[in-house]
Design a protein around this motif. Structure first.
Motif, PDB file in Angstrom:
ATOM      1  N   VAL A 196       4.653   3.293  -0.565  1.00  0.00           N
ATOM      2  CA  VAL A 196       3.642   3.449  -1.620  1.00  0.00           C
ATOM      3  C   VAL A 196       2.378   2.751  -1.156  1.00  0.00           C
ATOM      4  O   VAL A 196       2.400   1.590  -0.742  1.00  0.00           O
ATOM      5  CB  VAL A 196       4.138   2.861  -2.948  1.00  0.00           C
ATOM      6  CG1 VAL A 196       3.023   2.891  -3.992  1.00  0.00           C
ATOM      7  CG2 VAL A 196       5.359   3.631  -3.441  1.00  0.00           C
ATOM      8  N   MET A 197       1.263   3.504  -1.197  1.00  0.00           N
ATOM      9  CA  MET A 197      -0.006   2.938  -0.703  1.00  0.00           C
ATOM     10  C   MET A 197      -0.972   2.593  -1.827  1.00  0.00           C
ATOM     11  O   MET A 197      -1.974   1.911  -1.589  1.00  0.00           O
ATOM     12  CB  MET A 197      -0.675   3.946   0.246  1.00  0.00           C
ATOM     13  CG  MET A 197       0.167   4.326   1.444  1.00  0.00           C
ATOM     14  SD  MET A 197       0.452   2.944   2.573  1.00  0.00           S
ATOM     15  CE  MET A 197      -1.195   2.679   3.224  1.00  0.00           C
ATOM     16  N   GLU A 198      -0.721   3.082  -3.022  1.00  0.00           N
ATOM     17  CA  GLU A 198      -1.622   2.796  -4.152  1.00  0.00           C
ATOM     18  C   GLU A 198      -0.785   2.480  -5.381  1.00  0.00           C
ATOM     19  O   GLU A 198      -0.262   3.393  -6.023  1.00  0.00           O
ATOM     20  CB  GLU A 198      -2.538   3.988  -4.400  1.00  0.00           C
ATOM     21  CG  GLU A 198      -3.600   3.767  -5.473  1.00  0.00           C
ATOM     22  CD  GLU A 198      -4.609   2.687  -5.092  1.00  0.00           C
ATOM     23  OE1 GLU A 198      -4.362   1.499  -5.424  1.00  0.00           O
ATOM     24  OE2 GLU A 198      -5.607   3.034  -4.440  1.00  0.00           O
ATOM     25  N   SER A 234       3.476 -11.838  -3.178  1.00  0.00           N
ATOM     26  CA  SER A 234       3.532 -10.402  -3.493  1.00  0.00           C
ATOM     27  C   SER A 234       2.123  -9.897  -3.753  1.00  0.00           C
ATOM     28  O   SER A 234       1.681  -9.770  -4.892  1.00  0.00           O
ATOM     29  CB  SER A 234       4.419 -10.161  -4.716  1.00  0.00           C
ATOM     30  OG  SER A 234       4.501  -8.781  -5.002  1.00  0.00           O
ATOM     31  N   LEU A 235       1.432  -9.601  -2.646  1.00  0.00           N
ATOM     32  CA  LEU A 235       0.032  -9.190  -2.730  1.00  0.00           C
ATOM     33  C   LEU A 235      -0.025  -7.686  -2.970  1.00  0.00           C
ATOM     34  O   LEU A 235       0.308  -6.886  -2.097  1.00  0.00           O
ATOM     35  CB  LEU A 235      -0.697  -9.542  -1.427  1.00  0.00           C
ATOM     36  CG  LEU A 235      -2.196  -9.240  -1.389  1.00  0.00           C
ATOM     37  CD1 LEU A 235      -2.945 -10.193  -2.318  1.00  0.00           C
ATOM     38  CD2 LEU A 235      -2.735  -9.362   0.027  1.00  0.00           C
ATOM     39  N   ALA A 236      -0.421  -7.284  -4.158  1.00  0.00           N
ATOM     40  CA  ALA A 236      -0.503  -5.859  -4.519  1.00  0.00           C
ATOM     41  C   ALA A 236      -1.969  -5.458  -4.611  1.00  0.00           C
ATOM     42  O   ALA A 236      -2.686  -5.879  -5.521  1.00  0.00           O
ATOM     43  CB  ALA A 236       0.201  -5.612  -5.848  1.00  0.00           C
ATOM     44  N   ILE A 237      -2.411  -4.628  -3.659  1.00  0.00           N
ATOM     45  CA  ILE A 237      -3.823  -4.231  -3.578  1.00  0.00           C
ATOM     46  C   ILE A 237      -4.005  -2.876  -4.248  1.00  0.00           C
ATOM     47  O   ILE A 237      -3.353  -1.895  -3.887  1.00  0.00           O
ATOM     48  CB  ILE A 237      -4.298  -4.141  -2.122  1.00  0.00           C
ATOM     49  CG1 ILE A 237      -4.024  -5.451  -1.379  1.00  0.00           C
ATOM     50  CG2 ILE A 237      -5.772  -3.791  -2.060  1.00  0.00           C
ATOM     51  CD1 ILE A 237      -4.398  -5.391   0.087  1.00  0.00           C
ATOM     52  N   GLN A 238      -4.921  -2.816  -5.184  1.00  0.00           N
ATOM     53  CA  GLN A 238      -5.289  -1.561  -5.824  1.00  0.00           C
ATOM     54  C   GLN A 238      -6.683  -1.153  -5.363  1.00  0.00           C
ATOM     55  O   GLN A 238      -7.597  -1.974  -5.384  1.00  0.00           O
ATOM     56  CB  GLN A 238      -5.274  -1.709  -7.342  1.00  0.00           C
ATOM     57  CG  GLN A 238      -3.899  -2.044  -7.892  1.00  0.00           C
ATOM     58  CD  GLN A 238      -3.774  -1.690  -9.351  1.00  0.00           C
ATOM     59  OE1 GLN A 238      -4.426  -0.763  -9.819  1.00  0.00           O
ATOM     60  NE2 GLN A 238      -2.936  -2.424 -10.068  1.00  0.00           N
ATOM     61  N   GLY A 239      -6.800   0.111  -4.925  1.00  0.00           N
ATOM     62  CA  GLY A 239      -8.112   0.603  -4.511  1.00  0.00           C
ATOM     63  C   GLY A 239      -8.175   1.088  -3.078  1.00  0.00           C
ATOM     64  O   GLY A 239      -9.234   1.533  -2.619  1.00  0.00           O
ATOM     65  N   LEU A 240      -7.051   1.039  -2.341  1.00  0.00           N
ATOM     66  CA  LEU A 240      -7.078   1.523  -0.959  1.00  0.00           C
ATOM     67  C   LEU A 240      -7.220   3.041  -0.890  1.00  0.00           C
ATOM     68  O   LEU A 240      -7.469   3.590   0.183  1.00  0.00           O
ATOM     69  CB  LEU A 240      -5.808   1.092  -0.223  1.00  0.00           C
ATOM     70  CG  LEU A 240      -5.650  -0.413   0.027  1.00  0.00           C
ATOM     71  CD1 LEU A 240      -4.380  -0.689   0.823  1.00  0.00           C
ATOM     72  CD2 LEU A 240      -6.866  -0.989   0.746  1.00  0.00           C
ATOM     73  N   SER A 241      -7.068   3.724  -2.011  1.00  0.00           N
ATOM     74  CA  SER A 241      -7.266   5.181  -2.019  1.00  0.00           C
ATOM     75  C   SER A 241      -8.735   5.562  -2.125  1.00  0.00           C
ATOM     76  O   SER A 241      -9.071   6.741  -1.972  1.00  0.00           O
ATOM     77  CB  SER A 241      -6.483   5.817  -3.169  1.00  0.00           C
ATOM     78  OG  SER A 241      -6.928   5.305  -4.421  1.00  0.00           O
ATOM     79  N   VAL A 282      -8.675   7.686  -8.831  1.00  0.00           N
ATOM     80  CA  VAL A 282      -8.896   6.721  -7.758  1.00  0.00           C
ATOM     81  C   VAL A 282      -9.554   5.480  -8.352  1.00  0.00           C
ATOM     82  O   VAL A 282     -10.566   5.596  -9.056  1.00  0.00           O
ATOM     83  CB  VAL A 282      -9.795   7.328  -6.664  1.00  0.00           C
ATOM     84  CG1 VAL A 282     -10.136   6.287  -5.604  1.00  0.00           C
ATOM     85  CG2 VAL A 282      -9.132   8.550  -6.044  1.00  0.00           C
ATOM     86  N   PRO A 283      -9.015   4.274  -8.087  1.00  0.00           N
ATOM     87  CA  PRO A 283      -9.639   3.063  -8.627  1.00  0.00           C
ATOM     88  C   PRO A 283     -11.084   2.922  -8.146  1.00  0.00           C
ATOM     89  O   PRO A 283     -11.395   3.168  -6.982  1.00  0.00           O
ATOM     90  CB  PRO A 283      -8.766   1.933  -8.085  1.00  0.00           C
ATOM     91  CG  PRO A 283      -7.440   2.578  -7.837  1.00  0.00           C
ATOM     92  CD  PRO A 283      -7.757   3.975  -7.387  1.00  0.00           C
TER      93      PRO A 283
END
Length: 627
Positions: free
Chosen positions: A412-414, A445-452, A493-494
């Motif tokens: 999962v990338m996003e 647990s680094l969860a990055i939102q916005g790579l899309s 997309v964020p």
């Protein structure tokens, strides 16, 4: 990429052109059989009006056999007629007398019948239809390919009679037929067939023992040839169906680019289309069905039935077709039809429609990006590269970058989650005269939102040698983030900046005191302040066919400058006093670089998983072409 790219694309399209699974719109035989002309009627079969094969060479022995068979069929009947003593209608005494005179004329001079010296048979056919041209298969034989700045030239082999006939338009056997309705009475039961009209002619003559040509018996009523002294023409007319085997088509094909910019399109050109033999020098033409309409001359037709000549004429027809000269003359006529500019243009139009459909499917887009980086590519390669660039940035494409990232499930990338990132340090600074050190940082647990939120500027994608592509993708440039379709559902997309939050632990040390373990929450923000925040990728492709295709990412790196990354923390109330110490480090280049490096290390660990997913996605897309 040159010839490697050509052969991969060729093999991909060849598989689809030869794939007769239901609903494959790229299956070439069905497409050809459904091809319509300007009158909206089926364009195939190709039609001809009149083919004249005059003085066919190499048929001397065949013509001699025919002359002998003609006399052997005729003479006994004339003899029987001459012996009648009490003729009854339709036989008359005059017929008996004429028959006696003819027998005497032939016997007294010891005459024989031969083909007129130097004159071969003539075969004229009319109302021709070349059936079965849709029943083809692109050969697995690798094409001979050359490349130029304009594109590619290839000699492509097409197998004929590729599929067993089931009565459908696309799998008719290859044949020279026509609109004439005939019945072959030599089969049991008689066979109805559609055929071409024909006239087969051979000039014969009577000769004596010294092989001198003499006039025919006057009482036989033979009409003398207007072209050959004392010769007479034997003619058979009727309807015939000729099958064609031991044949293939070789097409001299060019692939170039027509137009410029957004209106550019690949263009297939058929420079040559030639029927050639699979083995030997000529294809094989075989008489399959035959109906005679007339045979002449038939002396004493009231007494002699024309059917006595059917056998020798049929044998003669079959043997004439077996000669190399007849096969060559018929092949030339077929090739003239194949090379007709109108016919070639019609097929080119179909092939270009098929090609456009295939690439629209492959890219899921009609966009052609403008780029200036493909300095060593020919026009065709550059076009394909720009189609790929256009598709990656086209929201309607299924390879639109944001949609690919949003749709990724392995991994999962996003959002993208990195677990237990270790940043060992130590990092040091001085605050109010106190030496402060941080060490042992763990982002749990680094969860990055916005790579899309990615775009691929056309000049940032470079297709290099050895089937490699590298790209620098820009992150966080679309504000607000668009809504796109992902697997049939809308997703947004964020908008920038990309953000992340994670629990963390670390040790803080003041001077030489014992390290103090702390925990809290770290917040990360990625804002494209440098105009270079992005992701660098390097992708390698291998495999000669879609089934063998393997995509391998050798690199996926987050590239971020100090000004692009903002780190903040929050601590529990009972540890809030230490916040001032930790905040002093959060803008340090060294710390930011190690956070980014740790994140890239996590991505690197997932490269094989990402590569496997990309391979599966590409194979599936190519497999579903035309569906």
């Amino acid at each position: 990429m040159g010839l490697q790219l050509f052969h991969f694309v060729y093999d991909t399209l060849m598989q689809k052109a030869n794939d007769n699974t239901p609903d494959n719109s790229l299956f070439l035989p069905v497409a050809l059989s459904g091809m319509k002309g300007s009158d909206n009627k089926p364009y195939l079969p190709l039609k001809g009006t009149q083919w004249n094969l005059d003085n066919i060479g190499g048929a001397q022995d065949i013509s001699a056999d025919m002359a002998t068979s003609w006399l052997q069929a005729l003479f006994p009947l004339i003899g029987q007629l001459s012996l009648q003593t009490n003729p009854t209608p339709p036989v008359t005494q005059q017929m008996v007398d004429d028959a006696k005179a003819a027998v005497t004329y032939i016997m007294s001079q010891h005459l024989n019948v031969i083909p007129y010296p130097g004159v071969g048979p003539d075969l004229d056919v009319s109302s021709i239809e070349i059936q079965g041209l849709a029943n083809i298969q692109v050969s697995g034989e690798p094409p001979a390919v050359t490349t130029s700045n304009a594109g590619y030239t290839a000699d492509i082999t097409l197998n004929l009679n590729a599929y067993a006939s089931t009565g459908q338009d696309w799998n008719q056997p290859l044949a020279l037929a026509g609109p004439e309705k005939g019945t072959d009475s030599t089969t049991n039961p008689p066979t109805a067939f559609d055929g071409l009209g024909f006239t087969l002619k051979q000039c014969l003559c009577f000769v004596d023992k010294q092989m001198n040509i003499v006039a025919p018996p006057p009482t036989l009523g033979l009409t003398l040839s207007s072209d050959h002294a004392n010769g007479f023409d034997c003619l058979a007319t009727g309807i015939a169906l000729l099958t064609l085997s031991n044949a293939k088509v070789v097409s001299g094909t060019t692939v170039t680019v027509d137009g410029t910019g957004s209106s550019a399109a690949l263009q297939i050109g058929l420079n040559t289309v030639q029927l050639v033999a699979v083995q030997g020098s000529t294809p094989t033409f075989t008489l399959q069905n035959l109906q005679y309409q007339s045979i002449s001359p038939v002396p004493f037709p009231a007494y002699i039935n024309t059917s006595i000549f059917y056998a020798p004429w049929s044998q003669f027809f079959k043997q004439v077709l077996s000669t190399g000269d007849a096969a060559q003359l018929l092949s030339t006529q077929v090739n003239n039809a194949l090379m007709d500019p109108g016919n070639r243009g019609q097929v080119e139009k179909l092939l270009n429609q098929q090609l456009k459909s295939a690439f629209d499917d492959i890219f899921g887009s009609t966009q052609v990006a403008g780029s200036t980086v493909d300095t060593d590519a020919n026009a065709v390669d550059k076009y394909l590269f720009d189609r790929a660039r256009g598709a990656l940035n086209d929201p309607s494409s299924y390879v639109y970058l944001p949609a690919l990232v949003l749709g990724s499930t392995s991994p999962v990338m996003e959002p993208y989650t990195a677990v237990n990132l270790s940043i060992p340090g130590p990092f040091t600074t001085s605050i109010m005269g106190q030496n402060i050190a941080l060490s042992g940082i763990v982002l749990q647990s680094l969860a990055i939102q916005g790579l899309s939120n990615l775009i691929a500027p056309p000049n940032n994608i470079v297709f290099g040698t050895n089937q490699q592509a590298s790209a620098t993708l820009l992150l966080g440039t679309m504000n607000p983030g668009p809504t796109v379709q992902v697997k049939g559902s809308p997703r947004t997309v964020p908008s920038p900046p990309a953000t992340a939050s994670t629990p963390f632990t670390l040790n803080v040390q003041v001077n030489q005191n014992a390290p103090i373990p702390l925990s809290g929450t770290l917040n990360l923000s990625l804002q494209n302040n440098s105009n270079t925040l992005g992701i660098q990728t390097t992708l390698n492709a291998s495999g000669d066919t879609p089934d063998d295709l393997v995509l391998t990412y050798s690199q996926i790196l987050l590239v971020a400058g100090d000004k692009d990354v903002l780190l903040t923390i929050s601590l529990p109330d009972d540890e809030a006093a230490y916040a001032m110490f930790i905040n002093a480090f959060l803008s340090q280049s060294q710390l930011i670089e190690q956070v980014v490096s740790a994140l890239n290390g996590c991505i690197k660990d997932n490269l094989q998983q990402i590569s496997d997913a990309a391979t599966q996605f590409a194979r599936s897309a190519l497999k579903n072409l035309g569906q």
